[in-house]
Design a protein around this motif. Structure first.
Motif, PDB file in Angstrom:
ATOM      1  N   VAL A  55       0.885  -1.160   0.000  1.00 23.79           N
ATOM      2  CA  VAL A  55       0.000   0.000   0.000  1.00 23.79           C
ATOM      3  C   VAL A  55       0.923   1.210   0.000  1.00 23.79           C
ATOM      4  O   VAL A  55       1.703   1.414   0.936  1.00 23.79           O
ATOM      5  N   TYR A  56       0.867   1.999  -1.080  1.00 22.93           N
ATOM      6  CA  TYR A  56       1.749   3.133  -1.299  1.00 22.93           C
ATOM      7  C   TYR A  56       0.881   4.388  -1.373  1.00 22.93           C
ATOM      8  O   TYR A  56       0.092   4.541  -2.302  1.00 22.93           O
ATOM      9  N   CYS A  57       1.027   5.251  -0.373  1.00 23.41           N
ATOM     10  CA  CYS A  57       0.173   6.434  -0.256  1.00 23.41           C
ATOM     11  C   CYS A  57       1.025   7.692  -0.314  1.00 23.41           C
ATOM     12  O   CYS A  57       1.998   7.819   0.426  1.00 23.41           O
ATOM     13  N   LEU A  58       0.655   8.637  -1.176  1.00 24.68           N
ATOM     14  CA  LEU A  58       1.336   9.923  -1.246  1.00 24.68           C
ATOM     15  C   LEU A  58       0.416  11.013  -0.720  1.00 24.68           C
ATOM     16  O   LEU A  58      -0.778  11.043  -1.046  1.00 24.68           O
ATOM     17  N   ASP A  59       0.993  11.906   0.084  1.00 20.59           N
ATOM     18  CA  ASP A  59       0.228  12.994   0.687  1.00 20.59           C
ATOM     19  C   ASP A  59      -0.019  14.133  -0.294  1.00 20.59           C
ATOM     20  O   ASP A  59       0.767  14.344  -1.226  1.00 20.59           O
ATOM     21  N   HIS A  60      -1.077  14.892  -0.038  1.00 21.80           N
ATOM     22  CA  HIS A  60      -1.239  16.191  -0.682  1.00 21.80           C
ATOM     23  C   HIS A  60      -0.122  17.091  -0.171  1.00 21.80           C
ATOM     24  O   HIS A  60       0.443  16.853   0.911  1.00 21.80           O
ATOM     25  N   GLU A  61       0.177  18.142  -0.877  1.00 22.30           N
ATOM     26  CA  GLU A  61       1.176  19.118  -0.421  1.00 22.30           C
ATOM     27  C   GLU A  61       0.717  19.756   0.886  1.00 22.30           C
ATOM     28  O   GLU A  61      -0.481  19.952   1.104  1.00 22.30           O
TER      29      GLU A  61
END
Length: 94
Positions: A5-11
């Motif tokens: 599970v690879y999650c990228l944040d909003h800025e």
């Protein structure tokens, strides 16, 4: 079977991430899926948290999706993208 599970944040989510960290941590402790590895993804500076990574072991992709959907970080809108994939572990040098 394993799942990544690879999650990228909003800025600009550092403060919001900290605000929801305890709820996120408590939620992860309730996981019906075995967590093999988890932790924050970091920016190129090696310090700034930019997302989350999980390696789960389980039998059901839908169970991983449902668990991730209800994560406090996801519900708080911290993650801008989430990719969940089956993973075939071939080497483990731990």
């Amino acid at each position: 079977m394993h799942f990544t599970v690879y999650c990228l944040d909003h800025e600009g989510m550092i403060d919001k991430r900290r605000e929801h960290y305890e709820a996120h941590k408590a939620y992860l402790a309730t996981s019906p899926i075995a967590t093999v590895i988890s932790g924050p993804l970091l920016g190129e500076d090696g310090e700034t948290m930019i997302g989350s990574f999980f390696l789960y072991e389980g039998d059901d992709l839908d169970a991983v999706r449902l668990f991730n959907r209800d994560d406090p970080f996801n519900k708080a809108g911290i993650w801008r993208s989430v990719e969940i994939r089956p993973f075939l572990k071939r080497v483990d040098n731990r």
